[in-house]
Motif scaffolding. Structure first.
Motif, PDB file in Angstrom:
ATOM      1  N   SER A  49     -31.431 -26.709  14.358  1.00 24.58           N
ATOM      2  CA  SER A  49     -31.519 -25.163  14.564  1.00 24.58           C
ATOM      3  C   SER A  49     -32.867 -24.733  14.938  1.00 24.58           C
ATOM      4  O   SER A  49     -33.846 -25.316  14.711  1.00 24.58           O
ATOM      5  N   ALA A  50     -32.739 -23.666  15.511  1.00 30.57           N
ATOM      6  CA  ALA A  50     -34.058 -23.026  15.998  1.00 30.57           C
ATOM      7  C   ALA A  50     -33.805 -21.324  15.814  1.00 30.57           C
ATOM      8  O   ALA A  50     -32.880 -20.823  15.884  1.00 30.57           O
ATOM      9  N   GLN A  51     -35.191 -20.996  15.397  1.00 31.67           N
ATOM     10  CA  GLN A  51     -35.119 -19.571  15.333  1.00 31.67           C
ATOM     11  C   GLN A  51     -34.787 -18.783  16.495  1.00 31.67           C
ATOM     12  O   GLN A  51     -35.551 -19.166  17.585  1.00 31.67           O
ATOM     13  N   VAL A  52     -33.992 -17.502  16.642  1.00 31.47           N
ATOM     14  CA  VAL A  52     -34.020 -16.891  17.827  1.00 31.47           C
ATOM     15  C   VAL A  52     -34.500 -15.443  17.805  1.00 31.47           C
ATOM     16  O   VAL A  52     -34.233 -14.852  16.538  1.00 31.47           O
ATOM     17  N   ARG A  53     -35.281 -15.167  18.562  1.00 30.11           N
ATOM     18  CA  ARG A  53     -35.965 -13.810  18.307  1.00 30.11           C
ATOM     19  C   ARG A  53     -35.102 -12.750  18.774  1.00 30.11           C
ATOM     20  O   ARG A  53     -34.457 -12.777  19.928  1.00 30.11           O
ATOM     21  N   ARG A  54     -34.772 -11.705  18.088  1.00 28.52           N
ATOM     22  CA  ARG A  54     -33.620 -10.821  18.319  1.00 28.52           C
ATOM     23  C   ARG A  54     -34.401  -9.361  18.472  1.00 28.52           C
ATOM     24  O   ARG A  54     -33.288  -8.566  19.223  1.00 28.52           O
ATOM     25  N   VAL A  55     -35.490  -9.349  18.177  1.00 28.00           N
ATOM     26  CA  VAL A  55     -35.998  -7.817  18.418  1.00 28.00           C
ATOM     27  C   VAL A  55     -37.500  -7.927  18.843  1.00 28.00           C
ATOM     28  O   VAL A  55     -38.240  -8.563  18.202  1.00 28.00           O
ATOM     29  N   LEU A  56     -37.735  -7.170  19.975  1.00 32.80           N
ATOM     30  CA  LEU A  56     -39.223  -7.158  20.434  1.00 32.80           C
ATOM     31  C   LEU A  56     -39.595  -5.589  20.064  1.00 32.80           C
ATOM     32  O   LEU A  56     -38.803  -4.835  20.152  1.00 32.80           O
ATOM     33  N   SER A  57     -40.716  -5.402  19.697  1.00 29.32           N
ATOM     34  CA  SER A  57     -41.164  -4.081  19.435  1.00 29.32           C
ATOM     35  C   SER A  57     -42.778  -4.183  19.889  1.00 29.32           C
ATOM     36  O   SER A  57     -43.277  -5.265  19.544  1.00 29.32           O
ATOM     37  N   TYR A  58     -43.128  -2.781  20.309  1.00 28.85           N
ATOM     38  CA  TYR A  58     -44.295  -2.792  21.020  1.00 28.85           C
ATOM     39  C   TYR A  58     -44.475  -1.124  20.678  1.00 28.85           C
ATOM     40  O   TYR A  58     -43.890  -0.125  21.426  1.00 28.85           O
ATOM     41  N   GLN A  59     -45.670  -0.496  19.896  1.00 27.02           N
ATOM     42  CA  GLN A  59     -45.814   0.641  19.455  1.00 27.02           C
ATOM     43  C   GLN A  59     -44.338   1.325  19.140  1.00 27.02           C
ATOM     44  O   GLN A  59     -43.759   0.701  18.220  1.00 27.02           O
ATOM     45  N   ASP A  60     -43.821   2.341  19.931  1.00 24.49           N
ATOM     46  CA  ASP A  60     -42.771   3.037  19.254  1.00 24.49           C
ATOM     47  C   ASP A  60     -41.630   2.594  20.073  1.00 24.49           C
ATOM     48  O   ASP A  60     -40.440   3.081  20.002  1.00 24.49           O
ATOM     49  N   ILE A  61     -41.621   1.501  21.066  1.00 20.05           N
ATOM     50  CA  ILE A  61     -40.528   0.876  21.974  1.00 20.05           C
ATOM     51  C   ILE A  61     -39.922  -0.319  20.748  1.00 20.05           C
ATOM     52  O   ILE A  61     -40.867  -1.309  20.641  1.00 20.05           O
ATOM     53  N   THR A  62     -38.628  -0.302  20.978  1.00 19.82           N
ATOM     54  CA  THR A  62     -38.060  -1.651  20.319  1.00 19.82           C
ATOM     55  C   THR A  62     -36.833  -2.111  21.243  1.00 19.82           C
ATOM     56  O   THR A  62     -36.206  -1.197  22.113  1.00 19.82           O
ATOM     57  N   VAL A  63     -36.705  -3.303  21.304  1.00 18.64           N
ATOM     58  CA  VAL A  63     -35.562  -3.959  22.330  1.00 18.64           C
ATOM     59  C   VAL A  63     -34.849  -4.985  21.370  1.00 18.64           C
ATOM     60  O   VAL A  63     -35.364  -5.853  20.759  1.00 18.64           O
ATOM     61  N   ASP A  64     -33.609  -4.521  21.294  1.00 15.83           N
ATOM     62  CA  ASP A  64     -32.569  -5.372  20.319  1.00 15.83           C
ATOM     63  C   ASP A  64     -31.938  -6.273  21.399  1.00 15.83           C
ATOM     64  O   ASP A  64     -30.929  -5.767  22.256  1.00 15.83           O
ATOM     65  N   GLU A  65     -32.193  -7.554  21.521  1.00 15.11           N
ATOM     66  CA  GLU A  65     -31.722  -8.379  22.277  1.00 15.11           C
ATOM     67  C   GLU A  65     -30.281  -8.712  22.224  1.00 15.11           C
ATOM     68  O   GLU A  65     -29.400  -8.985  23.214  1.00 15.11           O
ATOM     69  N   ARG A  66     -29.786  -8.675  21.005  1.00 17.71           N
ATOM     70  CA  ARG A  66     -28.176  -8.825  20.716  1.00 17.71           C
ATOM     71  C   ARG A  66     -27.578  -7.719  21.182  1.00 17.71           C
ATOM     72  O   ARG A  66     -26.257  -7.970  21.925  1.00 17.71           O
ATOM     73  N   LYS A  67     -27.919  -6.551  21.183  1.00 17.58           N
ATOM     74  CA  LYS A  67     -27.112  -5.271  21.765  1.00 17.58           C
ATOM     75  C   LYS A  67     -27.540  -4.993  23.156  1.00 17.58           C
ATOM     76  O   LYS A  67     -26.985  -4.232  23.613  1.00 17.58           O
TER      77      LYS A  67
END
Length: 246
Positions: free
Chosen positions: A146-164
């Motif tokens: 198994s490997a960890q999968v990054r699901r959320v990126l964030s920078y300052q007040d911007i977030t990216v939910d990769e699952r959605k």
């Protein structure tokens, strides 16, 4: 054989596109008006569409916006091919949902490269299931581990939910095109590092382009507008090189 809709009112250019695309081993289906293409596109499910902007009746941007609302074809790659070469025209076209923009007169080899790139990346967006140590779950690798999968990126007040496939600035959801989403993810993964235009073309569009191209610049401009960064304070331009997050 990949099926490509061509929506172009000029008969000579329409025939040229059909010959060129057939030579690249695609199946072109040509229409003179947007209305004719829209009547068939969701039922026929082409792999890609090439739109002129100036069409009789419904214009290309309006038609592209309608395609992006059709569940069966909303994610197909769309290339704008038009004689309108003003910067505002490009931004309006890209912001309307197009993935790439070419100006007439165009080179056949460049057309082929862009079509191949768009088709190669169809059905996927940059930034999904990227191994990392950020918030996320696990996935199995080919060896059964198994490997960890990054699901959320964030920078300052911007977030990216990769699952959605969802981007937010604070509490507000941002509606980005696939290319804008890819650019934002790529830059967010490398804060403070400068990404060259060639690097961004290769990573987000999937091809190397020799020569001057405004494709990346137009998408960055549109992305800045959507995230409220018109002055370029967050996505900074490194003159003569590319872009980086502040």
């Amino acid at each position: 054989m990949k099926k490509i809709y061509v929506i172009e009112d000029d008969e000579n250019i329409r025939n040229l596109l059909k010959i060129a695309l057939s030579g690249f081993l695609y199946e072109p289906i040509a229409f003179e008006t947007a209305e004719e293409a829209l009547a068939d596109i969701e039922k026929d499910k082409p792999d890609m569409a090439i739109f002129d902007l100036m069409l009789p009746g419904m214009d290309g941007v309006s038609a592209i916006k309608l395609v992006r609302q059709m569940p069966e074809v909303k994610d197909i790659p769309i290339l704008i091919l038009t004689a309108k070469d003003k910067e505002l025209d490009k931004v309006v076209g890209l912001d309307g949902g197009a993935d790439d923009y070419m100006v007439k007169p165009f080179g056949i080899l460049e057309l082929g490269a862009r079509v191949r790139s768009l088709l190669r990346r169809a059905g996927s967006s940059y930034g999904h299931d990227i191994p990392g140590d950020a918030e996320g779950g696990e996935r199995s690798d080919e060896r059964g581990g198994s490997a960890q999968v990054r699901r959320v990126l964030s920078y300052q007040d911007i977030t990216v939910d990769e699952r959605k496939h969802e981007v937010r600035k604070g509490e507000r959801e941002l509606l980005l095109t696939n290319k804008e989403y890819g650019l934002l993810c790529y830059l967010m993964e490398r804060p403070s590092f400068v990404a060259t235009r060639d690097e961004l073309l290769n990573a987000v569009w999937g091809y190397d382009y020799d020569g001057e191209s405004r494709t990346v610049d137009m998408h960055i401009k549109s992305l800045r507008q959507k995230i409220g960064d018109e002055d370029g304070e967050l996505i900074q331009t490194v003159r003569g090189v590319g872009y980086k997050l502040k």
